[in-house]
Structures are given as structure tokens and as C-alpha cells.
Motif scaffolding. Structure first.
Motif, short mmCIF file in Angstrom:
data_model
loop_
_atom_site.label_atom_id
_atom_site.label_comp_id
_atom_site.label_asym_id
_atom_site.label_seq_id
_atom_site.Cartn_x
_atom_site.Cartn_y
_atom_site.Cartn_z
N THR A 5 69.12 14.56 -6.98
CA THR A 5 69.75 13.26 -6.96
C THR A 5 69.07 12.23 -7.88
O THR A 5 67.85 12.57 -7.63
N GLN A 6 69.65 11.74 -8.79
CA GLN A 6 68.80 10.69 -9.49
C GLN A 6 69.60 9.40 -9.34
O GLN A 6 70.91 9.34 -9.54
N THR A 7 68.77 8.12 -9.36
CA THR A 7 69.20 6.85 -9.46
C THR A 7 68.40 5.93 -10.30
O THR A 7 67.31 6.17 -10.17
N PRO A 8 69.01 5.03 -11.31
CA PRO A 8 70.35 4.70 -11.20
C PRO A 8 70.70 5.92 -12.23
O PRO A 8 70.17 6.81 -13.07
N LYS A 9 72.32 5.84 -12.73
CA LYS A 9 72.80 6.67 -13.68
C LYS A 9 72.65 6.18 -14.92
O LYS A 9 72.66 6.82 -16.03
N PHE A 10 72.72 4.70 -15.00
CA PHE A 10 72.78 3.99 -16.38
C PHE A 10 71.73 2.88 -16.08
O PHE A 10 71.78 2.21 -15.02
N GLN A 11 70.96 2.49 -16.99
CA GLN A 11 70.41 1.25 -17.07
C GLN A 11 70.20 0.73 -18.33
O GLN A 11 69.89 1.38 -19.50
N VAL A 12 70.13 -0.63 -18.69
CA VAL A 12 69.66 -1.28 -19.78
C VAL A 12 68.66 -2.26 -19.42
O VAL A 12 68.88 -3.25 -18.45
N LEU A 13 67.73 -2.10 -20.05
CA LEU A 13 66.39 -3.00 -19.89
C LEU A 13 66.14 -3.93 -21.20
O LEU A 13 66.22 -3.24 -22.16
N LYS A 14 65.46 -5.05 -21.14
CA LYS A 14 64.87 -5.71 -22.34
C LYS A 14 63.69 -5.23 -22.54
O LYS A 14 62.93 -4.92 -21.49
N THR A 15 63.07 -5.22 -23.81
CA THR A 15 61.79 -4.78 -24.10
C THR A 15 60.95 -5.85 -23.26
O THR A 15 60.83 -7.02 -23.06
#
Lengths: 114, 111
Positions: A5-15
């Protein structure tokens, strides 16, 4: 058994932001891996842990750190995210080395760095 | 340089038809070769493993071949189904923890 299992499935980061990707397996496997998958390229190994208490660099380790927390868990940390780290990240595990034993993959984390 | 090259990059076939995917490798030393299936949005799942001495191995409608002399492998899918739509990845193990992944062939099966 949930497998890997992995978390999270989606992620948006800023530089420049940091984050940790979590991975856990319930198959009592000794070896765990972190890969990244980019369009038009094969999976590339970032880091691996042959057994609990050990970690080693793979093909593309720059910009990443890992922790083998215990036999079940293997985390991947981005200290200062860069757009070049936009990718899909897969965690995998195997009973021992991948030459002799099948790797089981998690569902992946899709990371976007803006 | 160790490389695994797959062809074609993508393929569209009609349901019920057969197809063959190719994998050429320049990897040394060679321990074994795996074919993985990766559904969209999922992690890869192993279909079959071929060792140096094996020429053919089947897993249901999937048949893998290996020619160690020419360093070529193929994956043949018989009587394709819509659920076969996926990426198929060729992976060569050189020993220890060194594994070389191909970029994959994207297969689309149309009704």
C-alpha cells in the motif's frame, strides 16, 4: 492481505516544498524498493532496502532520502521538491533480491511539482 | 550500456485477435527475464519469468519466448480480450538487485 500500500495516491507540491511518501507491505518481505516511472521510460530504481536496517542507492537517488522504518514500512522523502521530480512513484517489495523473487508493486503515487 | 528495448511502442488490435510484443536486450550478465502487465493507474504485475535455459513458458493466454543467443524475447497474446488493454513491460535481471526495465508496449484492444 492488502499487499503493498502507498499513500498518498496523488500530491501536488510547489517547488521547494518537502514531503514523504509512505509505503507498507504485509507479506513479510525482506526487500523493498522505490521506483519512479516517467513517460516513455522504463521504471528507474531510486533506492532499495535489501533487508530491515539497510538502504542503498539505486540508479537515480539524487534529491531523495529513504527510511526503512521497520520490516513493513519504507518511506521516501523529497526534501526540496523540483519540477524534475514530477513523476509516478511506485513502491515494491520482494521476499529477497529481485533476481530470485517476484517484486510486488503498490498502486503508485502521482506527484506533480509546480 | 545495459538496455531493454521494446517494440512496438503501442498497438491497437480487435478483440479476439492475437498479437506479439517484442523485447530486445543488451544486458550482461543475464540472470532472467520477466514480463509484467501494468493496467492504467496500477502497479505492474508479473506474468511470467524466463531463465537462460527456458525457450517457452505459458500463463493462460500469454506465451513468452526467449532466445538467449540473439537476446530477444517475445510475449504472444492469444484470443485477446478487452481486459488485455494495458502496458506490457519486459524486465531483465542481471543479478543481485540490478534490474533493467523496458519502457513498455501499450496495447489497446478494441471491441
Amino acid at each position: 492481505n492488502a499487499g503493498v500500500t502507498q499513500t498518498p495516491k496523488f500530491q501536488v507540491l510547489k517547488t521547494g516544498q518537502s514531503m514523504t511518501l509512505q509505503c507498507a507491505q504485509d507479506m513479510n518481505h525482506n526487500s523493498m524498493y522505490w521506483y519512479r516511472q516517467d513517460p516513455g521510460m522504463g521504471l528507474r530504481l531510486i533506492y532499495y532496502s535489501a533487508s530491515e536496517g539497510t538502504t542503498d542507492k539505486g540508479e537515480v537517488p539524487n534529491g531523495y532520502n529513504v527510511s526503512r522504518l521497520n520490516k513493513r514500512e519504507f518511506s521516501l522523502r523529497l526534501e526540496s521538491a523540483a519540477p524534475s521530480q514530477t513523476s509516478v512513484y511506485f513502491c515494491a517489495s520482494s521476499l529477497s533480491g529481485p533476481t530470485s523473487y517476484e517484486q510486488y508493486f503498490g498502486p503508485g503515487t502521482r506527484l506533480t511539482v509546480t | 550500456k545495459n538496455q531493454v528495448e521494446q517494440s512496438p511502442q503501442s498497438l491497437i488490435i480487435l478483440e479476439g485477435k492475437n498479437c506479439t510484443l517484442q523485447c530486445n536486450y543488451t544486458v550482461s550478465p543475464f540472470s532472467n527475464l520477466r514480463w509484467y502487465k501494468q493496467d492504467t493507474g496500477r502497479g505492474p504485475v508479473s506474468l511470467t519469468i524466463m531463465t537462460f535455459s527456458e525457450n517457452t513458458k505459458s500463463n493462460g493466454r500469454y506465451t513468452a519466448t526467449l532466445d538467449a543467443d540473439t537476446k530477444q524475447s517475445s510475449l504472444h497474446i492469444t484470443a485477446s480480450q478487452l481486459s488485455d488493454s494495458a502496458s506490457y513491460i519486459c524486465v531483465v535481471n542481471t543479478g543481485g538487485f540490478k534490474t533493467i526495465f523496458g519502457a513498455g508496449t501499450r496495447l489497446f484492444v478494441k471491441a
